[in-house]
Design an enzyme around this catalytic site. Structure first.
Site, PDB file in Angstrom:
ATOM      1  N   CYS A 122      25.190  83.599  52.767  1.00  0.00           N
ATOM      2  CA  CYS A 122      26.462  83.506  53.509  1.00  0.00           C
ATOM      3  C   CYS A 122      27.051  84.913  53.632  1.00  0.00           C
ATOM      4  CB  CYS A 122      27.438  82.583  52.787  1.00  0.00           C
ATOM      5  SG  CYS A 122      26.770  80.947  52.485  1.00  0.00           S
ATOM      6  N   CYS A 127      21.480  84.041  45.080  1.00  0.00           N
ATOM      7  CA  CYS A 127      21.503  82.873  45.966  1.00  0.00           C
ATOM      8  C   CYS A 127      20.724  83.197  47.236  1.00  0.00           C
ATOM      9  CB  CYS A 127      22.941  82.513  46.325  1.00  0.00           C
ATOM     10  SG  CYS A 127      23.052  81.017  47.333  1.00  0.00           S
ATOM     11  N   GLU A 138      28.006  84.521  36.511  1.00  0.00           N
ATOM     12  CA  GLU A 138      29.460  84.542  36.320  1.00  0.00           C
ATOM     13  C   GLU A 138      30.018  83.146  36.079  1.00  0.00           C
ATOM     14  OE1 GLU A 138      30.093  88.139  39.516  1.00  0.00           O
ATOM     15  OE2 GLU A 138      31.045  86.204  39.847  1.00  0.00           O
ATOM     16  N   CYS A 164      33.116  84.957  44.212  1.00  0.00           N
ATOM     17  CA  CYS A 164      31.814  84.673  43.628  1.00  0.00           C
ATOM     18  C   CYS A 164      30.849  85.844  43.772  1.00  0.00           C
ATOM     19  CB  CYS A 164      31.323  83.417  44.325  1.00  0.00           C
ATOM     20  SG  CYS A 164      29.623  83.208  44.531  1.00  0.00           S
ATOM     21  N   CYS A 181      34.671  77.210  36.756  1.00  0.00           N
ATOM     22  CA  CYS A 181      33.757  77.329  37.880  1.00  0.00           C
ATOM     23  C   CYS A 181      32.463  77.919  37.327  1.00  0.00           C
ATOM     24  CB  CYS A 181      34.380  78.239  38.943  1.00  0.00           C
ATOM     25  SG  CYS A 181      33.265  78.560  40.321  1.00  0.00           S
ATOM     26  N   CYS A 200      29.966  86.380  51.362  1.00  0.00           N
ATOM     27  CA  CYS A 200      29.876  86.163  49.917  1.00  0.00           C
ATOM     28  C   CYS A 200      29.130  87.295  49.215  1.00  0.00           C
ATOM     29  CB  CYS A 200      29.157  84.832  49.678  1.00  0.00           C
ATOM     30  SG  CYS A 200      28.696  84.553  47.973  1.00  0.00           S
TER      31      CYS A 200
HETATM   32  S1  SF4 Z   1      28.849  81.141  49.241  1.00  0.00           S
HETATM   33 FE1  SF4 Z   1      27.513  82.594  48.158  1.00  0.00          FE
HETATM   34  S2  SF4 Z   1      26.790  81.492  46.357  1.00  0.00           S
HETATM   35 FE2  SF4 Z   1      27.658  79.956  47.753  1.00  0.00          FE
HETATM   36  S3  SF4 Z   1      25.887  79.263  48.975  1.00  0.00           S
HETATM   37 FE3  SF4 Z   1      26.796  80.950  50.143  1.00  0.00          FE
HETATM   38  S4  SF4 Z   1      25.676  82.794  49.442  1.00  0.00           S
HETATM   39 FE4  SF4 Z   1      25.275  81.160  47.965  1.00  0.00          FE
END
Ligand code: SF4
Length: 345
Positions: A114, A110, A90, A335, A103, A117
């Site tokens: 997190c 990833c 994206e 995101c 962005c 996210c």
């Molecule tokens: S916020 Fe999402 S994209 Fe960013 S480091 Fe954490 S898991 Fe990865």
């Protein structure tokens, strides 16, 4: 076959010389690849056809393609981009009164996980190549001119992925974005955002001392940070502080902390107090971000009263604090949300 944009100018020159071509041709090919960002070898009109054929038979030239565009009421535009192997990433264009910011993503998925996210729920798939990172900035500049009538002014590497876990390709792409051979963009207009990879922060200080650094902090309490950001288990707040002190010493830059306010999780006055104490160690600016609620997580946005009390405490302590309003709330702009939807199809 290897993508030709994985080759540096030196490697490309070596390849041409080994194939009995004039060394100066490498510089010409390089300009077509980056400054002009041509879609194929056939478009390299000042390159002899025999050399174009040699390149075509030995390299691929893969570009990122727009699969879908969503336009928000606030005029931000989110792009779902397809890569040559069918994966999706994206990119979001965000206009404001005096600038247009893009962005961009640095990985497919990833590994950081997190919990707030959408990308974190996908897991890690692969790193983006130098060309795939560069393409996003190049495309964003063209889209900015077409849609907002002005050049792209800023880049934030804050989309899908942890850029410091793909530092070689991110660094190489930034070198071309900022070079006269590429887009000649000022490094001061670029910000890299990390979840807090300490070794990567130290490397970045050496490799790209002029770009900005943002750290997704989200809590200055070790146990709480571990709950919402699993990386914090191996990258403690103490280790992160050491890396940031080193970063500041080398670059003399102020660090930006991103702090996503999550209702009932990290938005109490005690959280604000711990944050203020942590920030005493180096010059920082704190961006308070409102949460984009989404179907992938159970978190909710902090109430305005809570947010104001949190920010008020930090301001009383003379901290530089800014509220960042979420852009594109109506278009899955958190995101990973759009790519996640596409993957599930
Ligand atoms: S916020 Fe999402 S994209 Fe960013 S480091 Fe954490 S898991 Fe990865």
């Amino acid at each position: 076959m290897q993508d030709i944009r994985d080759e540096s100018l030196i490697q490309l020159t070596d390849y041409l010389v080994k194939n009995k071509e004039a060394a100066f041709r490498a510089k010409q090919v390089y300009a077509w690849l980056w400054k002009k960002n041509v879609p194929d070898f056939a478009s390299m009109t000042n390159i002899p056809s025999s050399l174009r054929l040699l390149l075509q038979n030995n390299y691929t030239l893969q570009h990122v393609k727009i699969e879908k565009e969503q336009i928000s009421k606030d005029l931000s535009r989110k792009y779902l981009l397809q890569l040559h192997d069918g994966h999706y990433i994206e990119m979001v264009l965000i206009p404001s009164s005096d600038r247009v910011t893009v962005c961009i993503s640095s990985q497919v998925g990833c590994a950081m996980g997190c919990v707030f996210c959408a990308t974190g729920t996908m897991g890690f798939v692969r790193n983006l190549s130098v060309g795939e990172i560069y393409d996003q900035v190049y495309m964003a500049n063209e889209l900015s001119q077409a849609n907002y009538g002005t050049h792209l002014s800023n880049v934030v590497i804050m989309g899908m992925g942890e850029p410091l876990l793909n530092i070689d390709n991110v660094n190489a792409a930034l070198n071309i974005v900022t070079s006269q051979d590429g887009m000649a963009m000022s490094p001061s207009r670029i910000t890299l955002s990390t979840a807090g990879v300490s070794e990567g922060i130290k490397q970045l200080a050496q490799l790209q001392p002029k770009i900005g650094l943002a750290v997704s902090l989200h809590s200055a309490i070790q146990s709480k940070r571990e709950q919402i950001m699993p990386i914090a288990k191996s990258q403690s707040l103490i280790r992160l502080a050491d890396a940031l002190k080193y970063y500041h010493q080398i670059t003399n830059q102020r660090i930006t902390f991103e702090y996503l306010l999550l209702n009932g999780i990290n938005d109490s006055l005690d959280d604000a107090k711990q944050l203020a104490l942590y920030c005493r160690q180096f010059p920082v600016k704190i961006n308070i971000i409102e949460y984009n609620e989404n179907s992938h997580t159970v978190f909710t946005r902090s109430a305005q009263q809570q947010r104001d009390a949190f920010m008020g405490y930090l301001e009383e302590k003379n901290m530089v604090v800014q509220l960042r309003h979420s852009k594109g709330c109506d278009i899955d702009a958190a995101c990973g949300q759009l790519a996640n939807k596409q993957c599930k199809k």
